[in-house]
Scaffold this active site. Structure first.
Site, mmCIF file in Angstrom:
data_model
loop_
_atom_site.group_PDB
_atom_site.id
_atom_site.type_symbol
_atom_site.label_atom_id
_atom_site.label_comp_id
_atom_site.label_asym_id
_atom_site.label_seq_id
_atom_site.Cartn_x
_atom_site.Cartn_y
_atom_site.Cartn_z
ATOM 1 N N SER A 143 -2.975 3.744 0.023
ATOM 2 C CA SER A 143 -2.118 4.919 -0.085
ATOM 3 C C SER A 143 -2.894 5.975 -0.841
ATOM 4 C CB SER A 143 -0.835 4.566 -0.854
ATOM 5 O OG SER A 143 -0.147 5.735 -1.263
ATOM 6 N N TYR A 156 4.323 0.270 -7.630
ATOM 7 C CA TYR A 156 3.604 0.629 -6.407
ATOM 8 C C TYR A 156 2.220 1.196 -6.745
ATOM 9 C CZ TYR A 156 2.780 2.832 -1.834
ATOM 10 O OH TYR A 156 2.255 3.210 -0.625
#
Length: 265
Positions: A143, A156
């Site tokens: 990401s 995350y």
């Protein structure tokens, strides 16, 4: 340059980015192992798309929080496919919980899904590649938050930062075996995870992204397919942002914000 992959495994390939990657690898001539966590029907849909490209599809359930089952699932897929030349870790999750509200169970689920389960799967795939002695490609979908944080994403962010670091160490250690290891770091992509599933990203305005829109899952898949190909034989240990320029906007966005809305997730 003589590396010619014929078998691939893509985790989390029941929808979105994972599905697009599985289809792209099938178009490149690889039989594809597809894993799903909760959406078996979605995985079967991916399998039909793979088979529509003339490749063979093998489907298996994978829960990356069930750590003991991760290596066995990879082993089963490798056995059915007859090998693994390319392994793409796309399985992942996010929780959107602010740091002060984050409980241990939520933290553990996110970290196990995004990092520990990924480690176990990639390690098992790498061992098969080393034993075969013909090189290989390992690609982790991370990401933009592999390198930049986001409010409300403590677990995350931590897992994606760590996964990016793991990829770099793997690249150092596996290079001697002819195995390249890279990460692809998506920005906002029009998928179910961002609330834009089945939406043409060109119709969604994003002024804060230099290209002015979210990305299409197929734009991520195209980069993964390149990294999985023989053309990427001298690329390893790199993180490839595919984000429409989002990462470039850090200081620029910071200096142009006029309110405090960004402080909440």
């Amino acid at each position: 340059m003589d590396f010619s992959p014929t078998t691939a495994i893509v985790t989390g390939a029941d929808s979105g980015i994972g599905r697009a990657i599985a289809v792209a690898l099938a178009e490149a001539g690889a039989d594809v192992g597809i894993t799903w966590h909760q959406d078996q029907e979605g995985a079967q849909g991916t399998a039909r798309e793979v088979e529509g490209r003339g490749a063979r599809a093998v489907v298996s359930q994978l829960d990356t929080t069930d750590l003991g089952s991760c290596p066995a699932t990879v082993e089963s897929l490798v056995k059915e496919l007859g090998g693994v030349d390319v392994f793409v870790n796309c399985a992942g999750t996010g929780d959107g919980t602010p740091f002060l509200d984050l409980d241990l169970a939520t933290w553990q689920t996110t970290v196990d899904t995004n990092l520990t389960g990924a480690f176990l799967c990639m390690q098992r795939a790498a061992k098969f590649m080393v034993d075969k002695g013909a090189g290989g490609r390992i690609i982790a979908v991370t990401s933009v938050h592999e390198t930049q944080p986001r409010v409300g994403a403590s677990a995350y962010d931590a897992s994606k930062h760590a996964l990016g670091g793991l990829v770099k160490t793997m690249a150092l250690e596996l290079g001697a075996h002819g195995i390249t290891v890279n990460s692809v770091a998506p920005g906002e992509i029009a998928t179910a995870m961002t609330g834009n599933e089945d939406v043409d990203p060109h119709t969604v305005e994003r002024p804060g992204i230099p290209l002015g829109r979210p990305g299409d899952a197929r734009e991520i898949a195209a980069v993964v397919a390149f990294l999985a190909s023989k053309a990427a034989s001298y690329v390893t240990g790199a993180s490839w942002p595919v984000d429409g320029g989002m990462l470039l906007m850090g200081p620029q966005a910071g200096s142009h914000l006029e309110g405090h809305d960004w402080r909440s997730a």
